[in-house]
Scaffold this motif. Structure first.
Motif: not given
Ligand code: PNW
Length: 475
Positions: A26, A129-130, A174-175, A178, A318-319, A353, A381, A427, A434-435, A443
């Motif tokens: 990124q 990280h992906w 990382n995550d 995803i 995040y949410t 999202w 994050e 983050w 952003e992917w 962000f």
């Molecule tokens: C993260 N959701 O991924 C990643 O770790 C980062 O690389 C990315 O830039 C950041 O979020 C912002 O998108 C997520 O759906 C992707 O809740 C999706 C979710 C949460 C985190």
């Protein structure tokens, strides 16, 4: 007593870690410079139609050349920690040690780490990280192949050996949800595989859990005594609030969501070496749907290796969403038997999202304490996006509001729920790639990532962090 609680004094402990985060693909750019190998994200973004606006990480924030400026941004904000990731193909261009080490890549990360330490900033390093080496995708099909467990082990052993004298905080993955769902089921992320049977995404998760555990054990037995660091994993958990907390069916539906959508990685590592009960039912269904395929379970030996294979709990949060029961399933998918909604009152970010639900942070932290054995939690994050508008958003009111309210909930989780939260990581330090949405979503606490202007600060967020550090009263 909520009224009394609202006026209790409180602040974060002095030892609390404040940090910001990025990842290699990124921010670094220099995708093919100095012998770096191609990653699946290089290939994916170079494939027309995969990323919004045809954006790529070819240049990104140019951190391969500008890492000293990045460090100065952090220093100006008073930050003492920084989470970033290593690009596997910058270090091992074809993904394997046998294929040769790229000394320029090793030098780059040595420079970054040394620059951070010289500026009194502690590195926190994500190993994956992906951005998988494209060569490993081509040769083995990536994470669906068990061979990845050994290959990942060889890569991370090299990283521990090369950088572990100075890096004391590691995150293996990382995550991973995803990685597997977006990479091997929906195909929205690299490598862009759409296997709707869900076998590929399941195998991906299965192999990542084994790879994580093997990496942790290697650190534990080979490097811990001399390096004395910590190795964890970052798991992404959103919060599912029952639609009606007094209705058992809704409470059960929300619990089902937390198990199936959020605990595929956390439950094996922090509870018993195996998937959560409702997820195991889905694995049984997968076996029935694919009778001639091998859908593996963990052996007893694998379970023993996975259980407890983490020194702390890395959390991306995040949410939140609202979950209720459904009388008739909407389809055959794993989440089609529940109803998932968002409140119209929740503020929305540019990212589809992302809704601001600060109290979800406190609940998810309490959930981790109660469900996963009261681990030390490092929030790795948390953040907010705005759109790519001209002129860019500089006032940052929405982001500041998001951080202030979420950070307050972290403080409540520490003070009232006694969750052992050790770190808060925002983050991100700067707008970045952003992917699959490219540069359309920002962000960052600093913007203008690849324009001619120097990164201009939204230092307000720094003030927010520091302000809360000193805050004497909860709102
Ligand atoms: C993260 N959701 O991924 C990643 O770790 C980062 O690389 C990315 O830039 C950041 O979020 C912002 O998108 C997520 O759906 C992707 O809740 C999706 C979710 C949460 C985190």
């Amino acid at each position: 007593d909520p009224v009394r609680d609202a006026f209790l004094p409180g602040s974060f402990p002095d030892s609390f870690i404040w940090s910001t985060s990025t990842s290699a693909y990124q921010i670094e750019g220099a995708w093919n410079v100095d012998s770096k190998g191609e990653s699946i994200w290089d290939r994916f973004s170079h494939t027309p139609g995969k990323v919004d606006c045809g954006d790529t990480g070819d240049v990104a924030c140019d951190s391969y050349n500008k890492y000293r400026e990045d460090v100065q941004l952090m220093k100006a904000m008073g930050l003492k920690y920084y989470r970033f990731s290593l690009s596997w193909t910058r270090i091992l261009p074809d993904g394997t040690v046998a294929g040769g080490v790229n000394q320029d890549g090793v030098d780059y990360y040595n420079n970054v780490i040394n620059e951070l330490i010289a500026n009194d900033i502690t590195p926190m390093v994500t190993l994956y990280h992906w951005d998988l080496p494209q060569a490993l995708q081509d040769r083995y099909g990536g994470w669906v192949n068990e061979t990845m467990v050994q290959l990942y082990h060889d890569y991370v052993s090299f990283a521990f050996k090369s950088f572990g004298d100075r890096v004391k905080l590691w995150l293996t993955f990382n995550d991973s949800k995803i990685v597997c769902n977006n990479g091997y089921l929906t195909g929205q992320h690299a490598p862009g595989i759409q296997d709707r049977s869900q076998l590929s995404s399941y195998l991906c998760g299965h192999n990542i859990l084994k790879a994580h555990a093997k990496a942790w054990h290697t650190y534990n037995t080979t490097f811990r005594a001399s390096q004395d660091g910590k190795v964890g994993i970052t798991v992404s958990l959103d919060w599912a609030e029952p639609r009606d907390p007094d209705l058992p069916a809704d409470v059960a539906a929300a619990d089902y969501y937390m198990q199936v959508s959020n605990s595929q990685f956390a439950h094996p590592i922090y509870v018993n070496g195996d998937y959560p009960p409702d997820f195991k039912i889905l694995v049984q269904k997968l076996k029935q749907a694919l009778p001639d395929k091998n859908v593996p379970d963990f052996s007893d030996e694998e379970k023993a290796s996975i259980r407890g294979s983490s020194d702390f709990f890395g959390l991306n949060h995040y949410t939140s969403c609202i979950v209720g029961h459904r009388d008739t399933p909407a389809g055959k998918g794993p989440l089609d038997n529940i109803n998932i909604t968002r409140s119209p009152e929740w503020r929305r970010a540019a990212t589809d999202w992302l809704y601001a639900v600060p109290w979800g942070m406190r609940r998810v932290l309490k959930y981790i304490k109660e469900t996963f054995g009261d681990p030390e939690v490092y929030i790795t994050e948390n953040g907010w996006s705005d759109g790519d508008v001209t002129p860019p958003v500089m006032e940052d009111t929405d982001r500041i509001c998001y951080y202030m309210t979420y950070i307050d909930e972290v403080l409540k989780a520490i003070m009232y729920d006694k969750v052992k939260v050790r770190a808060y990581t925002a983050w991100s330090i700067m707008d970045n790639m952003e992917w699959e949405t490219g540069y359309t979503q920002r962000f960052g606490m600093h913007c203008h990532l690849h324009g001619p202007e120097p990164a201009s600060g939204t230092q307000a967020v720094f003030k927010v962090l520091q302000g809360h550090h000193r805050q004497q009263r909860l709102p």
